[in-house]
Design a protein around this motif. Structure first.
Motif, PDB file in Angstrom:
ATOM      1  N   ASP A  11       0.832  -1.202   0.000  1.00 38.40           N
ATOM      2  CA  ASP A  11       0.000   0.000   0.000  1.00 38.40           C
ATOM      3  C   ASP A  11       0.872   1.259   0.000  1.00 38.40           C
ATOM      4  O   ASP A  11       0.596   2.230  -0.723  1.00 38.40           O
ATOM      5  N   ILE A  12       1.898   1.235   0.832  1.00 35.86           N
ATOM      6  CA  ILE A  12       2.798   2.388   0.905  1.00 35.86           C
ATOM      7  C   ILE A  12       3.522   2.576  -0.422  1.00 35.86           C
ATOM      8  O   ILE A  12       3.676   3.700  -0.920  1.00 35.86           O
ATOM      9  N   ALA A  13       3.982   1.462  -1.009  1.00 39.67           N
ATOM     10  CA  ALA A  13       4.698   1.526  -2.283  1.00 39.67           C
ATOM     11  C   ALA A  13       3.826   2.134  -3.379  1.00 39.67           C
ATOM     12  O   ALA A  13       4.283   2.975  -4.171  1.00 39.67           O
ATOM     13  N   ALA A  14       2.541   1.693  -3.425  1.00 39.42           N
ATOM     14  CA  ALA A  14       1.633   2.208  -4.449  1.00 39.42           C
ATOM     15  C   ALA A  14       1.430   3.704  -4.291  1.00 39.42           C
ATOM     16  O   ALA A  14       1.415   4.461  -5.278  1.00 39.42           O
ATOM     17  N   ARG A  15       1.286   4.157  -3.066  1.00 38.03           N
ATOM     18  CA  ARG A  15       1.053   5.579  -2.832  1.00 38.03           C
ATOM     19  C   ARG A  15       2.305   6.407  -3.108  1.00 38.03           C
ATOM     20  O   ARG A  15       2.212   7.546  -3.593  1.00 38.03           O
ATOM     21  N   ALA A  16       3.482   5.835  -2.801  1.00 37.23           N
ATOM     22  CA  ALA A  16       4.730   6.575  -2.999  1.00 37.23           C
ATOM     23  C   ALA A  16       5.237   6.484  -4.431  1.00 37.23           C
ATOM     24  O   ALA A  16       6.141   7.241  -4.823  1.00 37.23           O
ATOM     25  N   GLY A  17       4.691   5.533  -5.198  1.00 42.53           N
ATOM     26  CA  GLY A  17       5.145   5.369  -6.573  1.00 42.53           C
ATOM     27  C   GLY A  17       6.517   4.738  -6.666  1.00 42.53           C
ATOM     28  O   GLY A  17       7.309   5.058  -7.573  1.00 42.53           O
ATOM     29  N   VAL A  18       6.818   3.832  -5.709  1.00 44.01           N
ATOM     30  CA  VAL A  18       8.108   3.131  -5.718  1.00 44.01           C
ATOM     31  C   VAL A  18       7.835   1.640  -5.564  1.00 44.01           C
ATOM     32  O   VAL A  18       6.694   1.206  -5.369  1.00 44.01           O
ATOM     33  N   SER A  19       8.886   0.837  -5.608  1.00 45.67           N
ATOM     34  CA  SER A  19       8.729  -0.614  -5.458  1.00 45.67           C
ATOM     35  C   SER A  19       8.599  -0.982  -3.988  1.00 45.67           C
ATOM     36  O   SER A  19       9.076  -0.248  -3.105  1.00 45.67           O
ATOM     37  N   PRO A  20       7.963  -2.140  -3.680  1.00 43.34           N
ATOM     38  CA  PRO A  20       7.924  -2.608  -2.290  1.00 43.34           C
ATOM     39  C   PRO A  20       9.314  -2.768  -1.694  1.00 43.34           C
ATOM     40  O   PRO A  20       9.508  -2.553  -0.494  1.00 43.34           O
ATOM     41  N   GLY A  21      10.280  -3.154  -2.529  1.00 41.67           N
ATOM     42  CA  GLY A  21      11.651  -3.289  -2.026  1.00 41.67           C
ATOM     43  C   GLY A  21      12.202  -1.975  -1.526  1.00 41.67           C
ATOM     44  O   GLY A  21      12.882  -1.914  -0.489  1.00 41.67           O
ATOM     45  N   ALA A  22      11.921  -0.886  -2.259  1.00 41.70           N
ATOM     46  CA  ALA A  22      12.388   0.427  -1.826  1.00 41.70           C
ATOM     47  C   ALA A  22      11.747   0.823  -0.502  1.00 41.70           C
ATOM     48  O   ALA A  22      12.399   1.415   0.367  1.00 41.70           O
ATOM     49  N   VAL A  23      10.470   0.488  -0.338  1.00 34.24           N
ATOM     50  CA  VAL A  23       9.783   0.775   0.924  1.00 34.24           C
ATOM     51  C   VAL A  23      10.440   0.004   2.060  1.00 34.24           C
ATOM     52  O   VAL A  23      10.671   0.534   3.159  1.00 34.24           O
ATOM     53  N   SER A  24      10.747  -1.269   1.809  1.00 35.68           N
ATOM     54  CA  SER A  24      11.386  -2.092   2.836  1.00 35.68           C
ATOM     55  C   SER A  24      12.728  -1.512   3.241  1.00 35.68           C
ATOM     56  O   SER A  24      13.065  -1.443   4.430  1.00 35.68           O
ATOM     57  N   PHE A  25      13.528  -1.061   2.257  1.00 39.97           N
ATOM     58  CA  PHE A  25      14.817  -0.448   2.569  1.00 39.97           C
ATOM     59  C   PHE A  25      14.629   0.786   3.449  1.00 39.97           C
ATOM     60  O   PHE A  25      15.361   0.989   4.421  1.00 39.97           O
ATOM     61  N   ALA A  26      13.645   1.606   3.097  1.00 44.92           N
ATOM     62  CA  ALA A  26      13.429   2.854   3.840  1.00 44.92           C
ATOM     63  C   ALA A  26      12.958   2.584   5.266  1.00 44.92           C
ATOM     64  O   ALA A  26      13.454   3.182   6.221  1.00 44.92           O
ATOM     65  N   LEU A  27      11.998   1.683   5.412  1.00 45.66           N
ATOM     66  CA  LEU A  27      11.420   1.412   6.733  1.00 45.66           C
ATOM     67  C   LEU A  27      12.420   0.741   7.664  1.00 45.66           C
ATOM     68  O   LEU A  27      12.347   0.903   8.891  1.00 45.66           O
ATOM     69  N   ASN A  28      13.336  -0.032   7.094  1.00 46.50           N
ATOM     70  CA  ASN A  28      14.324  -0.745   7.903  1.00 46.50           C
ATOM     71  C   ASN A  28      15.669  -0.030   7.964  1.00 46.50           C
ATOM     72  O   ASN A  28      16.654  -0.595   8.436  1.00 46.50           O
ATOM     73  N   ASN A  29      15.680   1.234   7.471  1.00 43.61           N
ATOM     74  CA  ASN A  29      16.870   2.082   7.555  1.00 43.61           C
ATOM     75  C   ASN A  29      18.087   1.432   6.888  1.00 43.61           C
ATOM     76  O   ASN A  29      19.191   1.443   7.422  1.00 43.61           O
ATOM     77  N   ARG A  30      17.859   0.865   5.719  1.00 43.27           N
ATOM     78  CA  ARG A  30      18.936   0.233   4.959  1.00 43.27           C
ATOM     79  C   ARG A  30      19.281   1.079   3.737  1.00 43.27           C
ATOM     80  O   ARG A  30      18.435   1.827   3.231  1.00 43.27           O
ATOM     81  N   PRO A  31      20.517   0.958   3.238  1.00 41.71           N
ATOM     82  CA  PRO A  31      20.888   1.703   2.031  1.00 41.71           C
ATOM     83  C   PRO A  31      20.131   1.173   0.822  1.00 41.71           C
ATOM     84  O   PRO A  31      19.618   0.059   0.831  1.00 41.71           O
ATOM     85  N   GLY A  32      20.056   2.008  -0.213  1.00 46.08           N
ATOM     86  CA  GLY A  32      19.381   1.575  -1.435  1.00 46.08           C
ATOM     87  C   GLY A  32      18.354   2.562  -1.924  1.00 46.08           C
ATOM     88  O   GLY A  32      17.820   2.417  -3.029  1.00 46.08           O
ATOM     89  N   VAL A  33      18.054   3.584  -1.105  1.00 52.36           N
ATOM     90  CA  VAL A  33      17.130   4.640  -1.518  1.00 52.36           C
ATOM     91  C   VAL A  33      17.744   5.981  -1.140  1.00 52.36           C
ATOM     92  O   VAL A  33      18.536   6.079  -0.198  1.00 52.36           O
ATOM     93  N   SER A  34      17.366   7.003  -1.845  1.00 52.21           N
ATOM     94  CA  SER A  34      17.886   8.337  -1.543  1.00 52.21           C
ATOM     95  C   SER A  34      17.264   8.879  -0.260  1.00 52.21           C
ATOM     96  O   SER A  34      16.217   8.402   0.193  1.00 52.21           O
ATOM     97  N   ALA A  35      17.904   9.889   0.310  1.00 52.95           N
ATOM     98  CA  ALA A  35      17.391  10.496   1.541  1.00 52.95           C
ATOM     99  C   ALA A  35      16.006  11.084   1.324  1.00 52.95           C
ATOM    100  O   ALA A  35      15.117  10.967   2.185  1.00 52.95           O
ATOM    101  N   ALA A  36      15.780  11.701   0.175  1.00 49.92           N
ATOM    102  CA  ALA A  36      14.475  12.307  -0.098  1.00 49.92           C
ATOM    103  C   ALA A  36      13.400  11.242  -0.231  1.00 49.92           C
ATOM    104  O   ALA A  36      12.284  11.397   0.301  1.00 49.92           O
ATOM    105  N   THR A  37      13.723  10.150  -0.922  1.00 51.96           N
ATOM    106  CA  THR A  37      12.748   9.063  -1.082  1.00 51.96           C
ATOM    107  C   THR A  37      12.450   8.418   0.268  1.00 51.96           C
ATOM    108  O   THR A  37      11.299   8.107   0.594  1.00 51.96           O
TER     109      THR A  37
END
Length: 344
Positions: A11-37
Motif C-alpha cells: 500500500d505504501i509503495a503504491a502511494r509513494a510510486g516506488v517498489s515494495p523493495g524500496a519501501v522495505s529499505f526505507a522502513l528498515n533504515n537500509r541503504p538503497g534509496v535516496s534520503a528524499a525518497t
C-alpha cells in the motif's frame, strides 16, 4: 461494521510510486534509496498508521523498535513509590526522538520476569532491556547474556569488562554520606530499615553501616530488611523503638518506609527530631510535604532513567557491549527530621 484493513508495504509503495523493495529499505533504515525518497516513504507510512508485523520483522532481521522494562515489585506498592514513576518518565525521555517505544511489564516474581525476557527475545518484541535492582549472582544477567540481548543495568557499581554496562550510583558512598552526617550531629545509636536482602544496593548499605560502626566506634548499629512496604516499615520501626535502648536515628531505604516510620514515632510518642532523627535514601514530594519534612538523599531520578535509555540505544546501535557510565550525583538535603540526639 467492517474492520479497517491494516496498511501493508505494498500500500505504501503504491502511494509513494516506488517498489515494495524500496519501501522495505526505507522502513528498515537500509541503504538503497535516496534520503528524499526515504523521507517521503516514512511520512506516508506515518500517515497510513503503518506498523511492522513482528513475525515478518524477525524473519527480515529488522529491529523491533521497542525496548523492555520489567518491574518485579508488588503492584500495590508501585503506586506509592515515586521513584519508579520518575524513572519510567526518564526512560521515556531518553527514547524521545529515536522512534523507539517502551514495553513496560510488572511481574509477580523473578520466574515471571525471566520468562518475559525469553518471550520478548524469542518473539523479536524488543531490541534490548533496562534492568533494575541487580542481585548477587543475578540469574537475569546470566539469562540476558546467554540470549545476547542488549542490556543496561541501573545499579550501584560499574560492571566487569565484557558484561552488560551499568548506569551506576555508588550506594556505599551514598550510605556513608548519611551515616557520617548523623555521626557529626552526635548520634551513636543508628538503625537502618532496609529493603530486600537479595538486592545489591541493600547489601552495600548494610555493609557500609557495619564498617562505619566499627571505624568510629558507634554504641549500636543494626539493619532490618523489609519488602519496601509501609506495613513492614511500620513493623520494623515499632520493633526498634520498643527496645530498652532504642536508636536515636533511623535511616530508611525509601520514602515510603520513612513516612511509615514517622507515623509510628508519632503513635508511640517519640518526637521527631527531638528524640529521633529520620533520614530517607529516596527523596520525593511526599518526603518534603510531611511534617516534619524528611532529610533525604536527593538524586535526579528522571535523569537516571534518561541516561539508562540513551546508553541502551547507543549499545543497540553499536552492536556491542559498551562501558558503564556514572549516574547523576547525589546530594544530602537536610530538612526538619534530623537534629542532634537528646543531650548531644
Amino acid at each position: 461494521m467492517e474492520t479497517p484493513r491494516r496498511a501493508t508495504i505494498a500500500d505504501i509503495a503504491a502511494r509513494a510510486g516506488v517498489s515494495p523493495g524500496a519501501v522495505s529499505f526505507a522502513l528498515n533504515n537500509r541503504p538503497g534509496v535516496s534520503a528524499a525518497t526515504r523521507a517521503r516513504i516514512l511520512e506516508i507510512a506515518r500517515e497510513m498508521h503503518w506498523r511492522p508485523h513482528s513475525a515478518a520483522r524477525a524473519l527480515g532481521g529488522a529491529r523491533a523498535g521497542t525496548v523492555g522494562f520489567v518491574l518485579t515489585r508488588p503492584a500495590r506498592t508501585l503506586g506509592t513509590e515515586s521513584f519508579f514513576g520518575d524513572l519510567i518518565s526518564g526512560i521515556q525521555l531518553g527514547l524521545t526522538g529515536s522512534h523507539v517505544g517502551m514495553n513496560l511489564l510488572v511481574a509477580r516474581d523473578l520466574e515471571e520476569e525471566l520468562d518475559t525476557y525469553q518471550e520478548w527475545w524469542n518473539g523479536h518484541q524488543v531490541d534490548g532491556v533496562v534492568l533494575i535492582d541487580p542481585r548477587t549472582n543475578d540469574p537475569r544477567v546470566d539469562l540476558l547474556a546467554k540470549l545476547g540481548m542488549p542490556t543496561v543495568v541501573i545499579g550501584s557499581k560499574p560492571s566487569p569488562d565484557g558484561e552488560a554496562p551499568t548506569i551506576w550510583i555508588d550506594d556505599r558512598d551514598a550510605a556513608l554520606t548519611v551515616y557520617r552526617y548523623l555521626h557529626a550531629l552526635g548520634h551513636r545509636r543508628i538503625a537502618h530499615v532496609a529493603g530486600r536482602a537479595d538486592f545489591e544496593h541493600t547489601g552495600m548499605r548494610i555493609s557500609a553501616l557495619e564498617t562505619f560502626a566499627r571505624t568510629v566506634g558507634l554504641d549500636h548499629a543494626q539493619s532490618l530488611t523489609t519488602d519496601y512496604s509501609a506495613a513492614e516499615g511500620e513493623h520494623a520501626t515499632r520493633r526498634l523503638l520498643s527496645e530498652p535502648e532504642p536508636p536515636t536515628a533511623i535511616v530508611y531505604d525509601n520514602d515510603v518506609l520513612a513516612v511509615a516510620g514517622l507515623g509510628v514515632a508519632s503513635e508511640m510518642g517519640v518526637p521527631v527530631p527531638d528524640r529521633l532523627s529520620i533520614i530517607s535514601f529516596d527523596d520525593s514530594a511526599m518526603a518534603r510535604l510531611v511534617r516534619p519534612s524528611l532529610t533525604t538523599l536527593t538524586r535526579d531520578t528522571v535523569e537516571l532513567g534518561e541516561r539508562a535509555a540513551r546508553l541502551l540505544l547507543d549499545q543497540i546501535d553499536a552492536g556491542k557491549t559498551l562501558p558503564s557510565r556514572r549516574g547523576p550525583a547525589l546530594t544530602l538535603s537536610a530538612r526538619d527530621s534530623t537534629a542532634p540526639p537528646p543531650g548531644g
